[in-house]
Motif scaffolding. Structure first.
Motif, PDB file in Angstrom:
ATOM      1  N   THR A 249       0.855  -1.367  -0.252  1.00 31.13           N
ATOM      2  CA  THR A 249       0.096   0.089  -0.015  1.00 31.13           C
ATOM      3  C   THR A 249       0.760   0.865   0.019  1.00 31.13           C
ATOM      4  O   THR A 249       2.209   1.229   0.319  1.00 31.13           O
ATOM      5  N   HIS A 250       0.253   2.272   0.238  1.00 30.91           N
ATOM      6  CA  HIS A 250       0.943   3.957  -0.018  1.00 30.91           C
ATOM      7  C   HIS A 250       0.842   4.618   1.263  1.00 30.91           C
ATOM      8  O   HIS A 250      -0.458   5.235   0.836  1.00 30.91           O
ATOM      9  N   HIS A 251       1.402   5.092   1.653  1.00 31.02           N
ATOM     10  CA  HIS A 251       1.623   6.294   2.424  1.00 31.02           C
ATOM     11  C   HIS A 251       2.137   7.161   1.232  1.00 31.02           C
ATOM     12  O   HIS A 251       2.782   8.104   0.954  1.00 31.02           O
ATOM     13  N   ASN A 252       0.553   8.665   1.363  1.00 30.01           N
ATOM     14  CA  ASN A 252       0.570   9.269   0.673  1.00 30.01           C
ATOM     15  C   ASN A 252       1.278  10.684   1.069  1.00 30.01           C
ATOM     16  O   ASN A 252       2.693  10.994   0.341  1.00 30.01           O
ATOM     17  N   ALA A 253       1.484  10.809   2.351  1.00 31.75           N
ATOM     18  CA  ALA A 253       1.171  12.042   2.539  1.00 31.75           C
ATOM     19  C   ALA A 253       3.114  12.166   3.379  1.00 31.75           C
ATOM     20  O   ALA A 253       4.303  12.140   3.268  1.00 31.75           O
TER      21      ALA A 253
ATOM     22  N   SER B  37       4.698   9.449   1.300  1.00 29.35           N
ATOM     23  CA  SER B  37       5.288   9.107   0.130  1.00 29.35           C
ATOM     24  C   SER B  37       5.731   8.210  -0.219  1.00 29.35           C
ATOM     25  O   SER B  37       7.463   8.283  -0.789  1.00 29.35           O
TER      26      SER B  37
ATOM     27  N   ASP C  40       6.065   3.792   0.126  1.00 26.98           N
ATOM     28  CA  ASP C  40       5.452   2.289  -0.418  1.00 26.98           C
ATOM     29  C   ASP C  40       5.599   1.614   1.384  1.00 26.98           C
ATOM     30  O   ASP C  40       6.725   1.869   2.439  1.00 26.98           O
TER      31      ASP C  40
ATOM     32  N   SER D 123      -4.879   0.094 -12.956  1.00 26.90           N
ATOM     33  CA  SER D 123      -4.380  -0.223 -11.316  1.00 26.90           C
ATOM     34  C   SER D 123      -3.668  -1.125 -11.689  1.00 26.90           C
ATOM     35  O   SER D 123      -2.390  -0.923 -10.839  1.00 26.90           O
TER      36      SER D 123
END
Length: 511
Positions: free
Chosen positions: A214-218, A220, A222, A509
RNA sequence: GGGUCGUUAACUCAGUCGGUAGAGUAUCUGCCUUUUAAGCAGAGAGUCGUUGGUUCGAGUCCAACACGACCCA
């Protein structure tokens, strides 16, 4: 939606006419003072056709499960969390106006009833309604009363319906809750602390499995959903929490089957100053006593096969099991080349760097595992396949590790923990080097874990038990989906849905 | 990923050789005040998983796909 037209429309019309009579379809005013389980003992001394002389009034709420209507009276069965009871409604007692409202009630409605108790001609305890309240009008019909809901897909997708109409399903999930409660109680009583460790991990460690990404946006970056909590729980041993456990979800991005769900519940526990042998004793006692508590016996049937969980349980080394159960010549096991050759002969495909330890493990899985019906601990796992377990002091090719098999399935995995940071680092690095061509397995060296070990971790033993599989065993469930409330299924397709559009998105995706 | 089986009314299921889509439960209407798979009489309810093909004609035959179950990897 068109297929539901008739029924939904009829229900809507009924709902509207109830509203015209001043009935609130979704009222939250009714507060039941009783549950069915409380009422039942009060009727114990009543004779058939006898009314309770005290005229004590009860109020209960629940879902109407069945109805038998007559012109000016009716019987319903009302189900609440504690059970079912029959309700008797008659026009004479409720009055014309209320009885007209009752005529618009349906099976599936959630209602509140106030009344006194009596026994019918045939001696069934019933509540005679003197007041009734609509709590929630049901707009969809329930499955057929006699056959119930048998389509497994619908049972898994619409578990709420399954739980309404399938008593066995309710019983299984209640048993699951009870088993988990008993595990907690057992470990708490031994001084274990329950903790929570990260589900999202930068380095997914503690097992060999394909993780979800998954990815953590803030940030940035994985992240991976954890495949095991092991390395974090052992950090807690370093921190001085000498007995810890966690019951929580692990995620593995692998195939689905009757024994595998992508997210599954695992118990892991770690005990300082213990060895794997003490954990075998603990496991034997914990599982057998929980079985006794939830099933009233340690001798159970799993899918028609008798299983005896009464201690003591059989303990065999992996080599002993290969000799005793697979019938392999004990002399052959001493010869590494012969072991590799035998694996090849049995059709086992090994990576070039795989040694005899891996070959033995594969032979065990192929020839022995499914034959272990009554609980059996298999010990002395090859070091090669046990990157986190402590080496045996007399024979460094094997570890102080066990796996527990019941009904031919792995239920638990435990070992004396490796707490030598130098050895651990070497094994991690070898594991990364040996990953072969399987990029998805994603082993990385967890250097922070090495650092933690460098501060000193007490000698310890740790174990993982698959809770879903334990529940399957104790509840006699054939599929893991029968013990997971909402098992993973592909999204359902409906004819009027833009399925093509969905597929396009999915492809994008993936790229 | 491969194989086998399944998908028909809200639910449980029939549907013969390719020839007008069936039952029980549930629902609706009428009768019925101690039933319990209540009963009696009547009625309505279907994108036969989806899309194509073969055919005068497809729930039925063929193909692909979707979803599910089981087995195998």
């Amino acid at each position: 939606m068109s297929q539901d037209n008739q029924t939904l429309q009829q229900r809507r019309e009924k709902a509207e006419s109830l509203e015209e009579l001043g009935v609130k379809l979704y009222s939250n005013r009714f507060k039941p003072a009783n549950i069915v389980r409380d009422i039942v003992p009060k009727g114990e001394n009543l004779q058939a056709e006898e009314h309770d002389q005290s005229a004590e009034s009860f109020s209960i709420a629940g879902r109407i499960m069945s109805m038998r209507k007559f012109g000016k009276a009716a019987f319903c069965n009302l189900a609440d969390r504690s059970g079912q009871i029959q309700i008797y409604l008659k026009k004479e007692l409720l009055g014309d106006e209320e009885f007209e409202k009752f005529k618009k009630w349906d099976i599936g409605d959630i209602v509140g009833i106030e009344g006194t108790i009596f026994k019918t001609k045939v001696g069934e305890l019933s509540v005679q309604a003197k007041a009734m309240t609509m709590i929630s009008k049901s707009m969809r019909p329930l499955p057929e009363k006699w056959h119930g809901l048998t389509d497994v897909e619908t049972r898994y997708r619409q578990r709420y319906v399954d739980l309404i109409v399938t008593p066995e399903s309710r019983a299984t999930f209640r048993k699951r809750v009870e088993i988990i409660r008993l595990v907690r109680e057992y470990l708490n009583n031994l001084g274990f602390m329950e903790v929570e460790t990260p589900m999202m991990q930068a380095v997914p460690g503690g097992a060999t499995a394909k993780p979800f990404k998954t990815h953590h946006n803030a940030l940035s970056m994985d992240l991976f959903l954890r495949i095991a909590p092991e390395l974090y729980l052992k950090r807690l041993l370093v921190g001085g929490f000498e007995r810890v456990f966690e019951i929580n979800r692990n995620f593995r991005n692998e195939g689905l089957s009757t024994r595998h769900n992508p997210e599954f519940t695992m118990l892991e526990f770690y005990q300082a100053y213990a060895t794997y042998e003490e954990l075998m004793d603990l496991t034997e006692d914990m599982v057998s006593s929980i079985c006794q508590a939830v099933n009233g016996s340690m001798e159970i049937q799993y899918q028609g096969t008798n299983v005896n969980l009464a201690p003591p349980w059989k303990r065999l080394t992996m080599d002993e099991s290969l000799v005793e159960i697979a019938g392999i010549d004990p002399e052959l096991l001493k010869d590494d080349q012969a072991v590799l050759a035998l694996a090849k002969e049995k059709g086992i495909k090994l990576e070039p760097q795989s040694g005899p330890g891996k070959a033995k493990t594969e032979l065990f899985e192929l020839l022995v595992e499914e034959k272990l019906i009554d609980p059996t601990f298999i010990t002395s796992y090859p070091t090669e396949v046990s990157p986190l377990a402590r080496r045996n002091e007399d024979d460094p090719t094997v570890t102080d590790r066990f796996e527990l098999f019941i009904t031919g399935r792995e239920l638990a995995n435990g070992f004396s923990e490796l707490n030598d940071p130098v050895d651990q680092k070497e094994r991690f690095e070898k594991q990364v080097a040996d990953r072969g061509n399987d990029e998805e397995i994603h082993p990385e060296v967890d250097y922070d874990y090495i650092r933690a070990l460098e501060y000193g971790m007490p000698s310890a033993a740790g174990e993982g038990i698959g809770i879903d599989r334990l529940v399957m065993l104790l509840a006699d469930a054939p599929s893991i989906r029968d013990v997971i409330l909402f098992p993973h299924l592909k999204p359902e397709t409906t004819p009027d849905q833009g399925r093509m559009e969905k597929n396009d998105n999915a492809e994008e995706s993936n790229n």
